[in-house]
Design an enzyme around this catalytic site. Sequence first.
Site, PDB file in Angstrom:
ATOM      1  N   ASP A 173       9.109 -19.994  -7.456  1.00 36.78           N
ATOM      2  CA  ASP A 173       9.332 -19.044  -8.542  1.00 36.78           C
ATOM      3  C   ASP A 173       9.842 -19.876  -9.855  1.00 36.78           C
ATOM      4  O   ASP A 173      10.512 -20.712  -9.443  1.00 36.78           O
ATOM      5  CB  ASP A 173      10.264 -17.888  -8.134  1.00 36.78           C
ATOM      6  N   LYS A 217      16.857 -15.653 -10.429  1.00 35.82           N
ATOM      7  CA  LYS A 217      16.290 -15.221  -9.087  1.00 35.82           C
ATOM      8  C   LYS A 217      16.294 -16.043  -8.064  1.00 35.82           C
ATOM      9  O   LYS A 217      16.968 -15.906  -6.881  1.00 35.82           O
ATOM     10  CB  LYS A 217      14.862 -14.675  -9.307  1.00 35.82           C
ATOM     11  N   GLU A 236      -2.799  -8.567   1.521  1.00 35.93           N
ATOM     12  CA  GLU A 236      -1.536  -8.141   2.291  1.00 35.93           C
ATOM     13  C   GLU A 236      -1.574  -6.647   2.036  1.00 35.93           C
ATOM     14  O   GLU A 236      -1.833  -5.719   1.195  1.00 35.93           O
ATOM     15  CB  GLU A 236      -0.508  -8.581   1.396  1.00 35.93           C
ATOM     16  N   PHE A 237      -1.406  -5.908   3.091  1.00 36.47           N
ATOM     17  CA  PHE A 237      -1.323  -4.534   3.277  1.00 36.47           C
ATOM     18  C   PHE A 237      -0.059  -3.874   3.554  1.00 36.47           C
ATOM     19  O   PHE A 237       0.149  -2.871   3.994  1.00 36.47           O
ATOM     20  CB  PHE A 237      -2.018  -3.948   4.346  1.00 36.47           C
ATOM     21  N   LEU A 238       1.193  -4.638   3.419  1.00 36.63           N
ATOM     22  CA  LEU A 238       2.479  -4.052   3.656  1.00 36.63           C
ATOM     23  C   LEU A 238       2.825  -3.080   2.577  1.00 36.63           C
ATOM     24  O   LEU A 238       2.570  -2.990   1.239  1.00 36.63           O
ATOM     25  CB  LEU A 238       3.518  -5.329   3.552  1.00 36.63           C
ATOM     26  N   PHE A 281      -1.159   9.846   5.624  1.00 39.30           N
ATOM     27  CA  PHE A 281      -1.311   9.904   3.919  1.00 39.30           C
ATOM     28  C   PHE A 281      -2.144  11.392   3.628  1.00 39.30           C
ATOM     29  O   PHE A 281      -2.845  11.442   2.914  1.00 39.30           O
ATOM     30  CB  PHE A 281      -2.294   8.907   3.576  1.00 39.30           C
ATOM     31  N   GLY A 337       2.439  16.343  -2.465  1.00 35.44           N
ATOM     32  CA  GLY A 337       3.603  16.191  -3.216  1.00 35.44           C
ATOM     33  C   GLY A 337       3.306  16.141  -4.728  1.00 35.44           C
ATOM     34  O   GLY A 337       2.468  16.845  -5.136  1.00 35.44           O
ATOM     35  N   GLY A 384       2.784   7.216  -6.750  1.00 33.45           N
ATOM     36  CA  GLY A 384       3.198   6.198  -7.774  1.00 33.45           C
ATOM     37  C   GLY A 384       3.278   4.904  -7.101  1.00 33.45           C
ATOM     38  O   GLY A 384       2.679   4.470  -6.119  1.00 33.45           O
ATOM     39  N   CYS A 391       1.515  -0.201  -6.818  1.00 36.62           N
ATOM     40  CA  CYS A 391       0.176  -0.688  -6.330  1.00 36.62           C
ATOM     41  C   CYS A 391      -0.929   0.283  -6.547  1.00 36.62           C
ATOM     42  O   CYS A 391      -1.868   0.180  -7.360  1.00 36.62           O
ATOM     43  CB  CYS A 391       0.267  -0.928  -4.875  1.00 36.62           C
TER      44      CYS A 391
END
Length: 472
Positions: free
Chosen positions: A30, A35, A150-152, A268, A272, A276, A279
């Site tokens: 990075d 950080k 990535e699907f996390l 899903f 609600g 948000g 992503c």
Amino acid sequence: MRVAVVGSGYVGLVAGACFADLGHDVIVVDNDQLKLAALKRGEVPIHEKFLPELLHRHRASRLTFSDDLDGAVRASAVIFIAVGTPPTEDGEADLSYVESVARSVSSAINGYKVVVEKSTVPVFTSEWVRKIILRNGAEAEAFDVASNPEFLREGTAVTDFLYADRIVIGADAPHCAAVLREVYAPLVDGSYYKRPDAIPRPDNAQIPPPLIVTSAKSAELIKHASNAFLAMKISFINAVASVCESVGANVQQVCQGIGTDSRIGPRFLNPGVGYGGSCFPKDLMAFRAVARDSGYDFRLLDEVMRINEEQRHRFIRKVRSALWTLRGKKLGVLGLAFKGGTDDIRESPAILLIRSLLQEGCQISAYDPAARERAQEVLNSSVSFAEDAYDAARDADALLILTEWEEFASLDLTRLRGELKYPIIIDGRNLYDPEVMSANGFTYYSVGRPAVSPELTATGISEPHPRKSTHS
Ligand code: UGA
């Protein structure tokens, strides 16, 4: 294997820590010095379950942090690009960070490398990354570019990574796919799950995860299409919830009825205040732009976004219909994060709703178990921050539930009623059973279910939502 991960955001940091847990030697790169210093000191910059354990387990051994991209590229066989792709003004993904990493990779190549897009990027990005690396002097045989979306999810990122529903490798050259298979071998051959120190298996996880090998373009589209489909599912059920409100039906019962169809599935389908996060809103706009640029007018996505926005307006109308006028009203708010289990407030419906309510002249006392610090940076001083849910409710005209934190679903209702000036709850996440709420003396509004109040329950009828004020 020796692996570099460029970018230490949610995706990069979690992927780096998990690759180390699979047994690889990982350098996370990075250029943010603050950080990096914090990571080197052992601080964990994001609220993410199991991440502190993994960082502690591998820090300074298999997992190192550096600002030296060239060095990391030279030391690694595989370079994952996990830098940000923020939206531009017209909704496209800004790929300038990806391009700049590709340029640096090119100049540092010292042997065959696999360069992998891990950030969410539009189709054709892998072709562009390849062109940029070639343009900057690398030999065509010295590298391949792959897509490994990535699907996390935030909050469950570590377990989502290690117990993935699927692993997608988009590679156009067999050798490149073979390298990525090796990276994921401990998951795909199941050996990781037999280790006594493996991160615990979540309920319903299928192990080992299937590995899906596709072309790079297909993999890029899989990521955008997955997020668009999930957002569509949420907007769909939110639209159904609106119809339920108009006709006096109960969306929870409707969800049970449709979610048990195995072709639809129950997940899903929670109505609600809208989706948000960093992503869905960004990826939907980017996918819309990709489709437009390729000549397809994907208007379904416009509608998904419109319903999502409308959901927040409906909620404000619901607050107004519960309280009549808003100016000067004191509201307790539970939730600031864009969803439960995270401290992330990016595109959080809760923050957007608080801003609207402030504009209407409300006073807000808000509580969130993790996102207070981040929210304080973006909300003005007219919001006060409470120590807990009961503190937020104290002397309030009503309590609003805006984030689906688990702890908000198990509050001491007697205590809560005692704190509130009026026992009115407007629940934007459907965390409670309306009957229980009215039995506990609350007037309770939720999404897609009839409002209830103790007086009406005593007569055996539930209060219909005021059709005019909640109708869009
Ligand atoms: C989402 C996807 O779920 C991940 O698969 C993907 O990897 C990630 O985006 C990404 O592209 O990086 P995330 O943004 O962490 O993950 O959050 P979700 O759990 O998907 O929730 C998104 C929003 O939808 C939240 O605001 C949440 O409250 C809302 N939501 C979710 C609903 O309103 N109803 C639901 O039934 C589910």
